[in-house]
Design a protein around this motif. Structure first.
Motif, PDB file in Angstrom:
ATOM      1  N   ASN A   1      -4.087   2.593  -4.989  1.00 18.70           N
ATOM      2  CA  ASN A   1      -4.111   1.213  -4.516  1.00 18.70           C
ATOM      3  C   ASN A   1      -5.380   0.487  -4.976  1.00 18.70           C
ATOM      4  N   ARG A   2      -6.496   1.204  -5.013  1.00 11.37           N
ATOM      5  CA  ARG A   2      -7.735   0.587  -5.464  1.00 11.37           C
ATOM      6  C   ARG A   2      -7.634   0.197  -6.940  1.00 11.37           C
TER       7      ARG A   2
ATOM      8  N   ILE B   1     -11.826  10.719  -3.264  1.00  9.16           N
ATOM      9  CA  ILE B   1     -10.514  10.134  -2.964  1.00  9.16           C
ATOM     10  C   ILE B   1      -9.965   9.439  -4.200  1.00  9.16           C
ATOM     11  N   ASN B   2      -8.805   9.859  -4.611  1.00 10.58           N
ATOM     12  CA  ASN B   2      -8.097   9.182  -5.711  1.00 10.58           C
ATOM     13  C   ASN B   2      -7.083   8.241  -5.076  1.00 10.58           C
ATOM     14  N   ASP B   3      -7.367   6.958  -5.134  1.00 11.09           N
ATOM     15  CA  ASP B   3      -6.552   5.951  -4.447  1.00 11.09           C
ATOM     16  C   ASP B   3      -5.928   5.009  -5.474  1.00 11.09           C
TER      17      ASP B   3
ATOM     18  N   CYS C   1      -0.567   7.501  -5.683  1.00 14.24           N
ATOM     19  CA  CYS C   1      -0.666   7.911  -4.278  1.00 14.24           C
ATOM     20  C   CYS C   1      -2.130   7.850  -3.841  1.00 14.24           C
ATOM     21  N   VAL C   2      -2.376   8.288  -2.630  1.00 11.70           N
ATOM     22  CA  VAL C   2      -3.740   8.483  -2.139  1.00 11.70           C
ATOM     23  C   VAL C   2      -3.918   9.983  -1.940  1.00 11.70           C
TER      24      VAL C   2
ATOM     25  N   ARG D   1       0.836  -1.198   0.000  1.00 11.90           N
ATOM     26  CA  ARG D   1       0.000   0.000   0.000  1.00 11.90           C
ATOM     27  C   ARG D   1       0.876   1.255   0.000  1.00 11.90           C
TER      28      ARG D   1
ATOM     29  N   GLU E   1       0.963   5.493   0.069  1.00 12.38           N
ATOM     30  CA  GLU E   1       0.267   6.751   0.347  1.00 12.38           C
ATOM     31  C   GLU E   1       0.890   7.876  -0.484  1.00 12.38           C
TER      32      GLU E   1
END
Length: 246
Positions: free
Chosen positions: A197-198, A193-195, A183-184, A131, A133
């Motif tokens: 990881n998703r 939220i722009n994630d 990144c998150v 993960r 960040e």
């Protein structure tokens, strides 16, 4: 309106429609003829010319010589003096496009993991382990160490060649673009939220995707600069009266 008419209306809207796509080439026949006239006997296609332009736009000589023009207007594409140079730029552009379009398929650069090396033992919880960040360079400003990146609390990579930072896109190295985007991040206005990881997990199916993308971009950057630095010196044909650049 009668129910039948209403039903017919909706039935018509629900009917599948055929999408007709017409591909048009951005390079005109006139533009192609303009270049062919400079190299008699050469079998130059529009695709060859496209890659010539792509290669030329990466030329450090071209960017330096026409920096003032490029800052104010759309780029103009000159004809180089010799057919050999035309093909050198065209072949380079083809190779560059291969890396830039297929960046997700290139081999990840073999960085050194000073922390988080999983080559011997895979992580028990990959989603948590990989993960991200916000990646950041080691060291502190103004003495950042761009040979090392702290990916997250589990992973630190080193031995990033400094030459990889020489591939710059819109004022920033391609590596820094990856670090900034993978990144998150929360949009202040919308709260969305722009994630990254998703996307890595749900779309790519690999929680290590952001890390591998960074490693792949090292490869792309190094190969790009290798091709760019091998380009011939820009030797331009003079423009005849009544002619212009493409």
């Amino acid at each position: 309106m009668k129910a039948g008419a209403m039903g017919d209306l909706f039935a018509e809207d629900a009917a599948p429609k055929t999408l007709i796509v017409t591909r048009r080439e951005a390079i005109t026949d006139t533009g192609l003829a303009h270049f062919r006239s400079a190299y008699p006997g050469e079998a130059i296609s529009k695709r060859d010319l496209f890659y010539y332009i792509y290669g030329l736009l990466h030329s450090e000589d071209y960017r330096t010589r026409f920096a003032d023009n490029l800052a104010k207007e759309l780029p103009r594409i000159p004809r180089v003096r010799s057919a050999a140079d035309f093909w050198a730029f065209s072949n380079a552009g083809r190779a560059l496009a291969g890396y830039h379009v297929n960046y997700e398929q290139v081999d990840p650069y073999p960085v050194v993991f000073t922390r988080g090396d999983t080559s011997l033992v895979p992580p028990p919880d990959p989603e948590s382990f990989y993960r991200v960040e916000q990646m950041r360079f080691a060291g502190k400003r103004p003495n950042l160490d761009k040979t090392s990146v702290i990916y997250n609390a589990n992973i630190t990579i080193a031995d990033i060649p400094l030459d990889a930072h020489d591939y710059v896109v819109n004022g920033k190295s391609a590596l820094e673009w990856v670090m900034e985007r993978q990144c998150v991040k929360v949009d202040k206005a919308s709260g969305i939220i722009n994630d990254a990881n998703r996307y890595a997990i749900e779309t790519v199916g690999d929680p290590a995707y952001p890390l591998l993308l960074f490693q792949r971009m090292i490869t792309v950057s190094l190969e790009t600069m290798k091709i760019v630095r091998a380009l011939p010196t820009l030797d331009i044909l003079p423009i005849n009266p009544g002619e212009g650049t493409a």
